[in-house]
Enzyme design. Structure first.
Site, mmCIF file in Angstrom:
data_model
loop_
_atom_site.group_PDB
_atom_site.id
_atom_site.type_symbol
_atom_site.label_atom_id
_atom_site.label_comp_id
_atom_site.label_asym_id
_atom_site.label_seq_id
_atom_site.Cartn_x
_atom_site.Cartn_y
_atom_site.Cartn_z
ATOM 1 N N ASP A 1 -8.829 -1.221 -14.204
ATOM 2 C CA ASP A 1 -9.603 0.117 -14.540
ATOM 3 C C ASP A 1 -8.921 1.288 -15.097
ATOM 4 O O ASP A 1 -7.664 1.520 -14.594
ATOM 5 C CB ASP A 1 -10.101 0.597 -13.065
ATOM 6 N N ASN B 1 -1.405 -5.116 -2.158
ATOM 7 C CA ASN B 1 -2.759 -4.767 -2.139
ATOM 8 C C ASN B 1 -3.782 -5.680 -2.553
ATOM 9 O O ASN B 1 -4.951 -5.726 -2.098
ATOM 10 C CB ASN B 1 -2.935 -3.536 -3.253
ATOM 11 N N HIS C 1 -16.933 9.612 -17.158
ATOM 12 C CA HIS C 1 -16.026 9.875 -16.068
ATOM 13 C C HIS C 1 -16.448 10.965 -15.235
ATOM 14 O O HIS C 1 -15.957 10.905 -13.942
ATOM 15 C CB HIS C 1 -14.710 10.402 -16.902
ATOM 16 N N TYR D 1 -6.733 8.984 -18.999
ATOM 17 C CA TYR D 1 -5.517 8.573 -18.310
ATOM 18 C C TYR D 1 -4.360 8.771 -19.396
ATOM 19 O O TYR D 1 -3.068 8.619 -18.956
ATOM 20 C CB TYR D 1 -5.631 7.416 -17.694
ATOM 21 N N LYS E 1 -13.370 4.519 -19.188
ATOM 22 C CA LYS E 1 -14.328 5.614 -19.049
ATOM 23 C C LYS E 1 -14.345 6.807 -20.209
ATOM 24 O O LYS E 1 -13.137 6.990 -20.687
ATOM 25 C CB LYS E 1 -13.963 6.454 -17.714
ATOM 26 N N ARG F 1 3.982 -3.598 -3.926
ATOM 27 C CA ARG F 1 2.831 -2.999 -3.411
ATOM 28 C C ARG F 1 1.797 -3.406 -3.887
ATOM 29 O O ARG F 1 0.480 -3.520 -3.651
ATOM 30 C CB ARG F 1 2.984 -1.315 -3.434
ATOM 31 N N LYS G 1 -4.122 1.679 -7.018
ATOM 32 C CA LYS G 1 -3.258 1.763 -7.960
ATOM 33 C C LYS G 1 -1.668 1.878 -7.342
ATOM 34 O O LYS G 1 -1.472 2.000 -6.208
ATOM 35 C CB LYS G 1 -3.116 2.898 -8.941
ATOM 36 N N SER G 2 -0.820 1.302 -8.300
ATOM 37 C CA SER G 2 0.659 1.219 -7.905
ATOM 38 C C SER G 2 1.546 1.003 -9.039
ATOM 39 O O SER G 2 0.976 0.008 -9.871
ATOM 40 C CB SER G 2 0.942 0.247 -6.447
ATOM 41 N N VAL G 3 2.832 1.186 -8.951
ATOM 42 C CA VAL G 3 3.508 0.904 -10.046
ATOM 43 C C VAL G 3 4.731 -0.207 -9.534
ATOM 44 O O VAL G 3 5.571 -0.625 -10.081
ATOM 45 C CB VAL G 3 4.312 1.907 -10.941
ATOM 46 N N ILE H 1 -10.186 0.206 -6.275
ATOM 47 C CA ILE H 1 -9.427 0.052 -7.445
ATOM 48 C C ILE H 1 -8.095 0.646 -7.054
ATOM 49 O O ILE H 1 -7.784 1.806 -7.417
ATOM 50 C CB ILE H 1 -9.849 0.627 -8.964
#
Length: 290
Positions: A42, A246, A105, A47, A72, A242, A236-238, A234
């Protein structure tokens, strides 16, 4: 785990989000997510990392047809012709010919005429086979009803803020009555869960007790709660660990009393911006060309 949308398209229930992920970190995060097993990504024009999402997909080696791509349209590109062009910009940056899910969005209630025009463009893109499903984001029940009164196709998805502390049950009920899937953004405790001074889901004793009982983390418990209640989520992580954590939410099941205990955490307090405050004057921004 998959969800079937109202037009028969099948969507992985658990997606990987890239909200606020810097472009220079997005490629590796998406590649890691796809290598981990995610098959739903997503993103959004606003973004500013669609190009990097596409590059992460290519570097992963996972075939394009195996990945469900959702993006979006930002409010600056609302309006019929503008939204048709927004598709070209997003698809061009992502490096794809078609999108699996293309959504508005925001509701933009202050200029709902532009919102209706934008959604009619989504309907045309669907008819042309350029997108497989269409939907909305941050639509409250009144926005949803107004849209349905002026358009033909019921949104497949409504992506809204949902987490244990802000469950938006009226929105979820409205979505369900229309046959629309509720998709949770910021599903792990809300966007302030990671911010200094924010009430943290990671300190919650109720979530902690459930997590300990299953040998899982609080984040995994929250994601499992979403999935068992029929929502898409949805996270998120970098961080590689993690991202993998998830995704590890399919091998345990929350009991009915555990789901009810999480339901009871609802405070009714929104942590993200209210849809009504999103206007062209305050949030308009130019979306660059592909």
């Amino acid at each position: 785990m998959h969800l079937t949308l109202n037009n028969g398209v099948v969507m992985p229930a658990l997606g990987f989000g890239v909200f606020q992920t810097p472009p220079d970190e997005t490629i590796e995060a998406v590649r890691t997510a796809l290598e981990t097993g995610y098959r739903h990504i997503d993103t959004a024009a606003a973004y500013a990392n669609e190009r990097e999402v596409g590059e992460g997909l290519r570097r992963s080696g996972v075939p394009r047809d195996d990945v469900f791509i959702e993006t979006k349209v930002w409010i600056s590109d609302f309006g019929y012709d503008e939204t048709l062009h927004a598709f070209d910009k997003s698809a061009g940056k992502l490096g794809v010919d078609t999108l699996d899910l293309f959504i508005l969005h925001q509701a933009l209630p202050s200029r709902f005429d532009l919102t209706v025009g934008a959604y009619r463009a989504l309907e045309q893109l669907l008819a042309d086979g350029r997108v497989r499903a269409i939907g909305v984001s941050n639509f409250m029940p009144d926005h949803f009803a107004r849209l349905l009164a002026e358009t033909s196709i019921v949104p497949a998805v409504n992506q809204v803020e949902v987490h244990p502390y802000f469950q938006q049950r009226e929105v979820q009920a409205s979505d369900a009555a229309a046959g629309t899937i509720t998709q949770a953004w910021s599903p792990i405790g809300g966007i302030t869960a990671y911010r200094e001074g924010g009430a943290s889901a990671f300190d919650d004793p109720v979530l902690g007790g459930i997590a300990d009982a299953h040998g899982k983390t609080r984040a995994q418990v929250m994601l499992r709660w979403h999935l068992q209640q029929g929502r898409s989520a949805i996270p998120k992580s970098v961080r590689q660990e993690r991202i993998r954590e998830n995704f590890d939410v399919f091998e345990f099941v929350l009991a009915g009393e555990e789901l009810a205990a999480i339901d009871a955490l609802d405070t009714g307090e929104r942590r993200g911006p209210a849809p009504e405050v999103i206007t062209l004057e305050t949030f308009g921004r130019e979306i660059p060309e592909a």
